[in-house]
Design a protein around this motif. Structure first.
Motif, short mmCIF file in Angstrom:
data_model
loop_
_atom_site.label_atom_id
_atom_site.label_comp_id
_atom_site.label_asym_id
_atom_site.label_seq_id
_atom_site.Cartn_x
_atom_site.Cartn_y
_atom_site.Cartn_z
N CYS A 63 78.85 -85.35 63.29
CA CYS A 63 78.49 -83.71 63.56
C CYS A 63 77.95 -83.04 62.41
N PHE A 64 77.95 -83.52 61.13
CA PHE A 64 77.19 -82.67 60.20
C PHE A 64 75.85 -82.78 60.34
N GLU A 65 75.00 -83.70 60.86
CA GLU A 65 73.60 -83.81 61.13
C GLU A 65 73.44 -82.62 62.32
N GLN A 66 74.20 -82.44 63.13
CA GLN A 66 74.16 -81.38 64.25
C GLN A 66 74.10 -80.03 63.54
N VAL A 67 74.93 -79.97 62.59
CA VAL A 67 75.14 -78.74 62.11
C VAL A 67 73.48 -78.43 61.05
N VAL A 68 73.26 -79.27 60.42
CA VAL A 68 72.00 -79.16 59.66
C VAL A 68 71.01 -78.79 60.62
N SER A 69 70.75 -79.82 61.78
CA SER A 69 69.59 -79.51 62.64
C SER A 69 69.86 -77.77 63.30
N LYS A 70 71.09 -77.35 63.53
CA LYS A 70 70.97 -76.16 64.05
C LYS A 70 70.63 -75.10 63.18
N LEU A 71 71.18 -75.37 61.99
CA LEU A 71 70.83 -74.28 60.93
C LEU A 71 69.34 -74.23 60.48
N SER A 72 68.66 -75.62 60.56
CA SER A 72 67.36 -75.62 60.18
C SER A 72 66.29 -75.12 61.14
N GLN A 73 66.95 -74.76 62.34
CA GLN A 73 65.91 -74.33 63.52
C GLN A 73 66.05 -72.61 63.87
N ALA A 74 64.99 -72.07 63.92
CA ALA A 74 64.82 -70.63 64.45
C ALA A 74 64.99 -70.60 65.72
N GLU A 75 65.79 -69.77 66.18
CA GLU A 75 66.03 -69.40 67.60
C GLU A 75 64.78 -68.83 68.27
N SER A 76 64.36 -67.85 67.43
CA SER A 76 63.32 -67.00 67.58
C SER A 76 62.34 -66.79 66.59
N LEU A 77 61.22 -65.90 66.80
CA LEU A 77 60.07 -65.73 65.75
C LEU A 77 60.53 -64.41 65.05
N ASP A 78 61.65 -63.67 65.70
CA ASP A 78 62.06 -62.18 65.38
C ASP A 78 63.15 -62.42 64.30
N ILE A 80 65.29 -60.17 63.25
CA ILE A 80 66.48 -59.75 63.53
C ILE A 80 67.39 -60.55 64.54
N THR A 81 66.67 -61.03 65.31
CA THR A 81 67.23 -62.28 66.33
C THR A 81 67.82 -63.35 65.60
N ASN A 82 67.15 -63.86 64.73
CA ASN A 82 67.83 -64.81 63.95
C ASN A 82 68.83 -64.65 63.25
N ASN A 83 68.67 -63.45 62.54
CA ASN A 83 70.06 -63.05 61.73
C ASN A 83 71.23 -62.78 62.47
N ARG A 84 71.20 -62.45 63.67
CA ARG A 84 72.23 -62.01 64.60
C ARG A 84 72.78 -63.64 65.08
N ALA A 85 71.74 -64.45 65.39
CA ALA A 85 72.41 -65.77 65.79
C ALA A 85 73.12 -66.56 64.68
N PHE A 86 72.42 -66.39 63.46
CA PHE A 86 73.10 -66.89 62.40
C PHE A 86 74.38 -66.27 62.09
N MET A 180 67.50 -69.02 57.95
CA MET A 180 68.26 -68.43 56.71
C MET A 180 68.60 -67.08 56.97
N ALA A 181 69.81 -66.55 57.00
CA ALA A 181 69.84 -65.09 57.35
C ALA A 181 69.95 -63.99 55.98
N CYS A 182 68.68 -63.56 56.00
CA CYS A 182 68.25 -62.65 55.17
C CYS A 182 68.57 -61.29 55.34
N LEU A 183 69.09 -60.62 54.42
CA LEU A 183 69.41 -59.05 54.61
C LEU A 183 68.69 -58.43 53.53
N LEU A 184 67.56 -58.07 53.97
CA LEU A 184 66.76 -57.33 53.23
C LEU A 184 66.94 -55.78 53.21
N ARG A 185 66.46 -55.12 52.44
CA ARG A 185 66.90 -53.70 52.09
C ARG A 185 66.30 -52.80 53.16
N ASP A 186 65.21 -53.34 53.88
CA ASP A 186 64.76 -52.51 54.96
C ASP A 186 65.29 -53.04 56.26
#
Length: 190
Positions: A63-78, A80-86, A180-186
Motif C-alpha cells: 500500500c505504500f507505493e499507492q500512498v506515494v503515487s497519490k501524494l505525487s499527483q496533483a488533482e488539479s492545476l489549481d 487551492i483545489t490541491n491544498n484542499r484535496a491534500f 505538496m500543500a503549501c500555505l503561502l501568505r497570500d
C-alpha cells in the motif's frame, strides 16, 4: 530587517516552539546526508515510508507505493483545489486497496498520528532547493511534519516562508503540481 535576519528569526521561532531545524544543503542530493534522489523530488520517500509503517501497521507494505503515487499527483492545476484535496488526505487518510486472503480490501493509510501527537515530529528546513520547469528555487524556510521521532524529516505538509512575491508564485505552481500543500501568505485558509 533584511532577508537573512527574517529567515534566522523564523528558524529561532520554530526552535523555540520545539521544532527541529535542518540546513537544506545538508540533505540535498549532493549534500553530506542526502535524503532526495534529485532536486525535483519534494517527498522524502524513505522517511514517509518509516512513518507509513509506524502509523499504519495493519496495512501491507504494498500500500505504500499507492500512498506515494497519490501524494505525487496533483488533482488539479489549481493550488487551492490541491491544498484542499491534500488537507482531506491528511485528515481522512489516503485511500488504499489490497488483497488479503483472496479478498480485496479498501482502507485508508494515515499520514498523521492524531491519537498520539507526541509521535509526530516537526522540522523546519532552510535553503531547501527545488528544481522546476525553469531555474532552481530555494525557499527561505520550508516546514515538514514528520511522524515518529526519527532522525530525518518526513514530508507531509509544507509551509513556505518567503518575502519575495516572484518566488511565492513559482513555488505555488511547482508544489501544486507535486501535490505538496503549501500555505503561502497570500493563500486563503483551507
Amino acid at each position: 530587517m533584511n532577508e537573512e535576519e527574517l529567515e534566522n528569526l523564523c528558524l529561532d521561532w520554530f526552535r523555540e516552539g520545539g521544532w527541529d531545524v535542518v540546513y537544506g544543503p545538508d540533505i540535498a542530493p549532493d549534500g553530506a546526508d542526502p535524503q532526495r534522489d534529485d532536486y525535483a523530488q519534494v517527498i522524502l520517500k524513505h522517511d514517509l515510508e518509516v512513518a507509513f509503517t509506524h502509523i499504519n501497521p495493519q496495512l501491507p507494505h504494498e500500500c505504500f507505493e499507492q500512498v506515494v503515487s497519490k501524494l505525487s499527483q496533483a488533482e488539479s492545476l489549481d493550488l487551492i483545489t490541491n491544498n484542499r484535496a491534500f488537507h482531506r488526505l491528511l485528515l481522512e487518510g489516503v485511500p488504499v486497496e489490497f488483497k488479503q486472503d483472496e479478498e480485496i480490501h479498501n482502507d485508508h493509510a494515515f499520514l498523521v498520528d492524531f491519537e498520539q501527537l507526541t509521535n509526530n515530529r516537526f522540522v523546519a528546513i532552510n535553503q531547501f532547493t527545488v528544481s522546476g520547469t525553469k531555474q532552481p528555487r530555494r525557499p527561505d524556510v520550508i516546514c515538514f511534519r514528520a511522524s515518529e521521532k526519527i532522525d530525518y524529516p518526513n514530508f507531509v505538509i509544507g509551509l513556505i516562508v518567503t518575502n519575495h512575491d516572484s518566488r511565492s508564485g513559482f513555488l505555488s505552481n511547482r508544489f501544486s503540481n507535486s501535490r505538496m500543500a503549501c500555505l503561502l501568505r497570500d493563500t486563503p485558509a483551507l
